[in-house]
Design a protein around this motif. Structure first.
Motif: not given
Length: 171
Positions: A4-15, A63-70
């Motif tokens: 898994x490569x480093x993200x190219x953008x910061x994950x966004x919340x649903x809002x 949607x990305x949710x909160x940007x984190x998995x459980x």
């Protein structure tokens, strides 16, 4: 390649996704209204976050949710878009035999005959660089197959990335 490569953008919340998608739509509505009002050459500038949100919404990506998995680690968004100088870079995930692959594509956008064009300058699977010459023919074929999805609204004459933003110019 499977790492898994480093993200190219910061994950966004649903809002944030909803907010950015709304901003994207408002800017295009302003552009259409300007053209309908007789103004010519009006430009709007879109951020990578706005484009990412609009793509996610248009393609019904989850949607990305909160940007984190459980487990608390950042999740990959189905779409990640960044703009750097005059280059657009996108990362998309795909599943191959049960393994999640990350495909990163970079290049230049333009317009030809009312359709968005893309000229790649970079292609990666995971962290592995693939020579563009090996994938360009197949990529252009895939873009031709998706041509109608790349059709611009009648009120748009130009699309380009400039100084880290997508510039959309009205007719």
């Amino acid at each position: 390649m499977l790492r898994t490569p480093a993200p190219i953008a910061t994950p966004m919340s649903r809002d944030a996704l909803a907010e950015n998608a709304q901003s994207f739509q408002q800017k295009l509505t302003q552009l259409a209204a300007a053209q309908a009002g007789g103004q010519q050459g009006v430009e709007v500038r879109l951020t990578a976050a706005e484009v990412t949100a609009a793509m996610s919404q248009a393609n019904a990506a989850p949607p990305a949710g909160d940007g984190k998995d459980p487990g608390g680690t950042p999740k990959a968004d189905p779409y990640q878009i960044t703009f750097e100088n005059d280059v657009v870079r996108g990362r998309f995930t795909t599943d191959l035999k049960g393994k999640q692959l990350y495909v990163t594509l970079g290049g230049h956008v333009g317009v030809s005959d009312g359709y968005v064009t893309f000229s790649p300058t970079e292609f990666r699977i995971g962290d592995l660089r693939i020579p563009v010459s090996l994938v360009d023919g197949r990529l252009q074929k895939k873009l031709r197959e998706q041509r109608e999805k790349l059709k611009l609204p009648d009120f748009v004459s130009e699309v380009r990335v400039e100084r880290g933003e997508l510039v959309v110019r009205g007719k």
